[in-house]
Design a protein around this motif. Structure first.
Motif, PDB file in Angstrom:
ATOM      1  N   SER A  21     -17.078 -24.114 -44.698  1.00 18.13           N
ATOM      2  CA  SER A  21     -17.736 -23.651 -45.909  1.00 18.13           C
ATOM      3  C   SER A  21     -18.999 -22.897 -45.547  1.00 18.13           C
ATOM      4  O   SER A  21     -19.651 -23.208 -44.548  1.00 18.13           O
ATOM      5  CB  SER A  21     -18.095 -24.829 -46.822  1.00 18.13           C
ATOM      6  OG  SER A  21     -16.943 -25.544 -47.219  1.00 18.13           O
ATOM      7  N   CYS A  22     -19.326 -21.941 -46.378  1.00 19.58           N
ATOM      8  CA  CYS A  22     -20.558 -21.172 -46.206  1.00 19.58           C
ATOM      9  C   CYS A  22     -21.239 -21.138 -47.567  1.00 19.58           C
ATOM     10  O   CYS A  22     -20.766 -20.454 -48.482  1.00 19.58           O
ATOM     11  CB  CYS A  22     -20.243 -19.778 -45.708  1.00 19.58           C
ATOM     12  SG  CYS A  22     -21.661 -18.665 -45.632  1.00 19.58           S
ATOM     13  N   ALA A  23     -22.322 -21.874 -47.698  1.00 19.26           N
ATOM     14  CA  ALA A  23     -23.050 -21.940 -48.956  1.00 19.26           C
ATOM     15  C   ALA A  23     -24.156 -20.899 -48.965  1.00 19.26           C
ATOM     16  O   ALA A  23     -24.981 -20.855 -48.044  1.00 19.26           O
ATOM     17  CB  ALA A  23     -23.634 -23.335 -49.147  1.00 19.26           C
ATOM     18  N   THR A  78     -20.043 -20.044 -52.772  1.00 21.55           N
ATOM     19  CA  THR A  78     -19.514 -20.578 -51.517  1.00 21.55           C
ATOM     20  C   THR A  78     -18.310 -19.774 -51.048  1.00 21.55           C
ATOM     21  O   THR A  78     -17.495 -19.342 -51.858  1.00 21.55           O
ATOM     22  CB  THR A  78     -19.119 -22.058 -51.690  1.00 21.55           C
ATOM     23  OG1 THR A  78     -20.255 -22.798 -52.130  1.00 21.55           O
ATOM     24  CG2 THR A  78     -18.629 -22.651 -50.377  1.00 21.55           C
ATOM     25  N   TYR A  80     -15.138 -19.882 -48.105  1.00 18.55           N
ATOM     26  CA  TYR A  80     -14.400 -20.835 -47.304  1.00 18.55           C
ATOM     27  C   TYR A  80     -13.577 -20.114 -46.239  1.00 18.55           C
ATOM     28  O   TYR A  80     -13.122 -18.989 -46.439  1.00 18.55           O
ATOM     29  CB  TYR A  80     -13.457 -21.659 -48.184  1.00 18.55           C
ATOM     30  CG  TYR A  80     -14.145 -22.390 -49.298  1.00 18.55           C
ATOM     31  CD1 TYR A  80     -14.148 -21.870 -50.599  1.00 18.55           C
ATOM     32  CD2 TYR A  80     -14.808 -23.588 -49.067  1.00 18.55           C
ATOM     33  CE1 TYR A  80     -14.789 -22.533 -51.627  1.00 18.55           C
ATOM     34  CE2 TYR A  80     -15.454 -24.259 -50.107  1.00 18.55           C
ATOM     35  CZ  TYR A  80     -15.437 -23.722 -51.380  1.00 18.55           C
ATOM     36  OH  TYR A  80     -16.071 -24.392 -52.394  1.00 18.55           O
TER      37      TYR A  80
END
Length: 127
Positions: A21-23, A78, A80
């Motif tokens: 994940s990349c928030a 976010t 993914y």
């Protein structure tokens, strides 16, 4: 303050799956293309997957086609990276990055196209 924070890395066995994940915070994710890059020890950083902002078109480098899927949830800010059938050669630190330029095709794998970077998350594939 613009920030990208990766998570979801870990140690897995060959053939396993992971979802990174990349928030994103501090900017409007809808306006940016997002890329995933990785860097293995002693190797250059390489582009893995990217997804455009305007139409959600995605691109993947040949070595991960059919195994990795990139997706975005703009409502959650976010991005993914679903990684299936992992191999030892997928071992690397994985980074997400954001680009206002919305690159197309192989251009999305160029570091220079990206404005913001996360700190990375380690993925280790080993038996």
């Amino acid at each position: 303050q613009v920030q990208l924070v990766e998570s979801g890395g870990g140690l897995v066995q060959p053939g396993d799956s992971l979802r990174l994940s990349c928030a994103a915070s501090g900017f409007t994710l809808d306006d940016y293309a997002i890329g995933w890059f990785r860097q293995a020890p002693g190797k250059e950083r390489e582009g893995v997957s990217c997804i455009r902002s305007s139409d959600g078109t995605s691109f993947h480098t040949d070595s991960v086609k059919g195994r990795f899927t990139i997706s975005r949830d703009n409502a959650k800010n976010t991005i993914y990276l679903q990684m299936n059938s992992l191999k030892p050669e997928d071992t690397a630190v994985y980074y997400c990055a954001a680009s206002i330029y919305n690159p197309w095709g192989s251009s999305c794998f160029r570091h220079i196209a990206y404005d913001y970077w996360g700190q990375g998350t380690q993925v280790t594939v080993s038996s």
